[in-house]
Scaffold this active site. Structure first.
Site, PDB file in Angstrom:
ATOM      1  N   GLY A 164       0.810  -1.220   0.000  1.00 50.59           N
ATOM      2  CA  GLY A 164       0.000   0.000   0.000  1.00 50.59           C
ATOM      3  C   GLY A 164       0.839   1.263   0.000  1.00 50.59           C
ATOM      4  CE  LYS A 201      19.248   5.741 -10.807  1.00 47.79           C
ATOM      5  NZ  LYS A 201      20.020   6.832 -10.203  1.00 47.79           N
ATOM      6  CD  GLU A 287       4.218  -5.325  -4.562  1.00 47.48           C
ATOM      7  OE1 GLU A 287       4.384  -5.909  -3.490  1.00 47.48           O
ATOM      8  OE2 GLU A 287       3.313  -4.490  -4.737  1.00 47.48           O
ATOM      9  NE  ARG A 291      -3.079  -8.692  -3.128  1.00 44.38           N
ATOM     10  CZ  ARG A 291      -3.134  -7.659  -3.944  1.00 44.38           C
ATOM     11  NH1 ARG A 291      -3.994  -7.650  -4.949  1.00 44.38           N
ATOM     12  NH2 ARG A 291      -2.327  -6.623  -3.812  1.00 44.38           N
TER      13      ARG A 291
HETATM   14  P1  ADP Z   1       3.591  -1.458  -2.395  1.00 47.98           P
HETATM   15  O1  ADP Z   1       3.669  -2.933  -2.157  1.00 47.98           O
HETATM   16  O2  ADP Z   1       3.681  -0.660  -1.142  1.00 47.98           O
HETATM   17  O3  ADP Z   1       2.450  -1.083  -3.281  1.00 47.98           O
HETATM   18  P2  ADP Z   1       5.472  -1.389  -4.669  1.00 47.98           P
HETATM   19  O4  ADP Z   1       6.851  -1.910  -4.606  1.00 47.98           O
HETATM   20  O5  ADP Z   1       4.476  -2.187  -5.426  1.00 47.98           O
HETATM   21  O6  ADP Z   1       4.950  -1.094  -3.174  1.00 47.98           O
HETATM   22  O7  ADP Z   1       5.493   0.082  -5.276  1.00 47.98           O
HETATM   23  C1  ADP Z   1       4.327   0.871  -5.345  1.00 47.98           C
HETATM   24  C2  ADP Z   1       4.568   2.065  -6.234  1.00 47.98           C
HETATM   25  O8  ADP Z   1       5.646   2.850  -5.707  1.00 47.98           O
HETATM   26  C3  ADP Z   1       4.979   1.734  -7.653  1.00 47.98           C
HETATM   27  O9  ADP Z   1       3.878   1.473  -8.501  1.00 47.98           O
HETATM   28  C4  ADP Z   1       5.700   3.023  -8.030  1.00 47.98           C
HETATM   29  O10 ADP Z   1       4.764   4.052  -8.289  1.00 47.98           O
HETATM   30  C5  ADP Z   1       6.438   3.401  -6.758  1.00 47.98           C
HETATM   31  N1  ADP Z   1       7.799   2.808  -6.742  1.00 47.98           N
HETATM   32  C6  ADP Z   1       8.190   1.618  -6.229  1.00 47.98           C
HETATM   33  N2  ADP Z   1       9.509   1.386  -6.429  1.00 47.98           N
HETATM   34  C7  ADP Z   1       9.993   2.479  -7.075  1.00 47.98           C
HETATM   35  C8  ADP Z   1      11.302   2.863  -7.598  1.00 47.98           C
HETATM   36  N3  ADP Z   1      12.383   2.086  -7.453  1.00 47.98           N
HETATM   37  N4  ADP Z   1      11.397   4.061  -8.230  1.00 47.98           N
HETATM   38  C9  ADP Z   1      10.328   4.880  -8.380  1.00 47.98           C
HETATM   39  N5  ADP Z   1       9.088   4.578  -7.920  1.00 47.98           N
HETATM   40  C10 ADP Z   1       8.906   3.391  -7.287  1.00 47.98           C
END
Ligand code: ADP
Length: 450
Positions: A164, A201, A287, A291
């Protein structure tokens, strides 16, 4: 096949699962908190059981009460939907210990992918490209600085147990790093009870593109194309579409095959989503969600495959009935998440829906569990419903969306419908020209007209 399925969820996803069960001829059990006694999923299920008071931890997350509900009703399988217990490996194991099927992946895969550090290492081993970053968790600030300098600023500190968008902090320069580390650790500890963090990054203008997969746990797995979920607010998806305006067919097939092969190698069971950031023609794994996703209808509309129905079939032990070659991706589909929130401040707006008129017609689908006179309770997420449109081309899809949005009436509460009415008329959106920070910039610059 299962004899009776208990749906351990609420709202539109409980209704969505119930519909698939009905089509398969499987009797259903709804569970509900005292706040949801009048909910649509309760009314439409064959049986229902009250599992506790409004707070989710006492009802929808209450494993002993869910087990008791299975026992009372004789349900032999549980569908967890999304959120709540859907990615809880221990829940899957407890059900197995009681000879109840969990409609989802194997517990070991839920556990691996639930820890983002382990997930990234697993993805890398399976040949999936990942975002450059630390090899594992970072506990030491000096070590963090070394890694950050190697990958180059800006960097993102992320929580291993994250979800989230919580526990995520950007460090633009060396001076920001130790603050970003300590804030992310504190946030992660508070939200997930685990303060492990890692470095990545920070990509400045990527798109969020994810690949839908389906496997039977026996080594057969396919991909069902991509979804572009770049329009986000606070890392929460707002609008999703497929195909991505940024990808061509070759690029989709290439990344799709990399992912499908990884799922075959893992012997992955059920539906899942492998999420990537996409920048300058390259994919970077962030990630995997083990589900069904909120935005799954986008894929269903273009592939004509009922993902929940397939999830139940393979969950009951059936082999995958679809091959990659059988799959076609005609047309374009788009989903808007309509929330009970003020369209400018995004303040939640629970309450009674006085008038409700969902749009209809060719290529329009509304997945929602609300009705006229229904009161949205303040205890859960604020989703009113998902508006999904399908067309032969993206312009046809946008035309249909504009028409459907103008028809949609939800009175009595504030909703984010005006946001979508603005977006569908915006030139960048019409051109498909957006990235993950586009929406926040648009809102910050006062782009909304109400
Ligand atoms: P969560 O499980 O909290 O949703 P995610 O890893 O799926 O976390 O990332 C959610 C959102 O955060 C991504 O869709 C993107 O918008 C931003 N994000 C995640 N990692 C990066 C990154 N390395 N650089 C820029 N934005 C990122």
């Amino acid at each position: 096949m299962f004899e009776k399925i208990l749906i351990a969820n609420r709202g539109e996803i409980a209704l969505r699962v119930l519909r698939a069960c009905k089509e398969l001829g499987i009797p259903t059990v709804a569970v509900h908190s005292t706040a949801d006694a009048n909910a649509m999923h309760v009314r439409l299920a064959d049986e229902s059981v009250c599992i506790g008071p409004p707070a989710a931890r006492d009802s929808y997350l209450n494993i002993p009460n869910l087990l008791a509900a299975c026992e009372i009703t004789g349900a032999d399988a549980v569908h967890p939907g999304y959120g709540f217990l859907s990615e809880n490996a221990r829940f899957a194991e407890i059900l197995a210990e009681h000879n109840i099927g969990f409609i989802g992946p194997k517990a070991e895969h839920i556990r691996t992918m639930g820890d983002k550090i382990e997930a990234k290492q697993t993805a890398k081993k399976l040949g999936i490209p990942v975002v450059p970053g630390s090899d594992g968790g970072i506990t030491d600030d000096v070590e963090a600085l070394k890694v950050a300098k190697k990958i180059g600023f800006p960097v993102l500190v992320k929580a291993a147990a994250g979800g989230g968008g919580r526990g995520m902090k950007v460090a633009h320069t060396e001076a920001d790093l130790s603050m970003a580390l300590s804030t992310a650790r504190t946030e992660a500890k508070a939200a997930f009870g685990d303060d492990a963090v890692y470095l990545e990054k920070y990509l400045t203008r990527p798109r969020h593109i994810e690949i839908q997969v389906l496997g039977d746990g026996k080594g057969n797995a396919i991909h069902l194309g991509e979804r572009d979920c770049s329009l986000q607010r606070r890392h929460q998806k707002v609008w999703e579409e497929s195909p991505s305006p940024a990808l061509n067919l070759e690029a989709r097939d290439k990344i799709g095959e990399v992912v499908a092969k990884a799922m075959r190698d893992m012997q992955y069971l059920g539906v899942g989503t492998v999420e990537f950031l996409y920048e300058d023609g390259a994919f970077y794994f962030i990630e995997m969600n083990t589900r069904i996703q909120v935005e799954h209808p986008v894929t269903e509309m273009i592939t004509d495959i009922d993902l929940i129905l397939e999830q139940i079939r393979v969950g009951a032990g059936a082999e995958l009935g679809i091959t990659q070659k059988d799959l076609r991706f005609p047309g374009h589909a788009l989903e808007c998440r309509v929330n009970a929130e003020h369209p400018i401040t995004f303040r939640p707006s629970p309450g009674k829906i006085l008038h409700y008129h969902p749009p209809g017609g060719l290529g329009v689908r509304v997945d929602s569990a609300v009705y006229q006179g229904y009161t949205i309770p303040p205890y859960y997420d604020s989703l009113v419903g998902k508006l999904i449109v399908h067309g032969r081309t993206r312009p046809e899809c946008l035309m249909r969306l504009k028409r459907a949005l103008d028809e949609f009436v939800v009175d009595g509460i504030e909703t984010t419908l005006p946001l979508f009415r603005n977006l569908v008329r915006n030139q960048d959106i019409i051109d498909g020209n957006y990235h993950i920070h586009w929406l926040e910039h648009f809102l910050a610059e006062g782009g909304m007209e109400v």
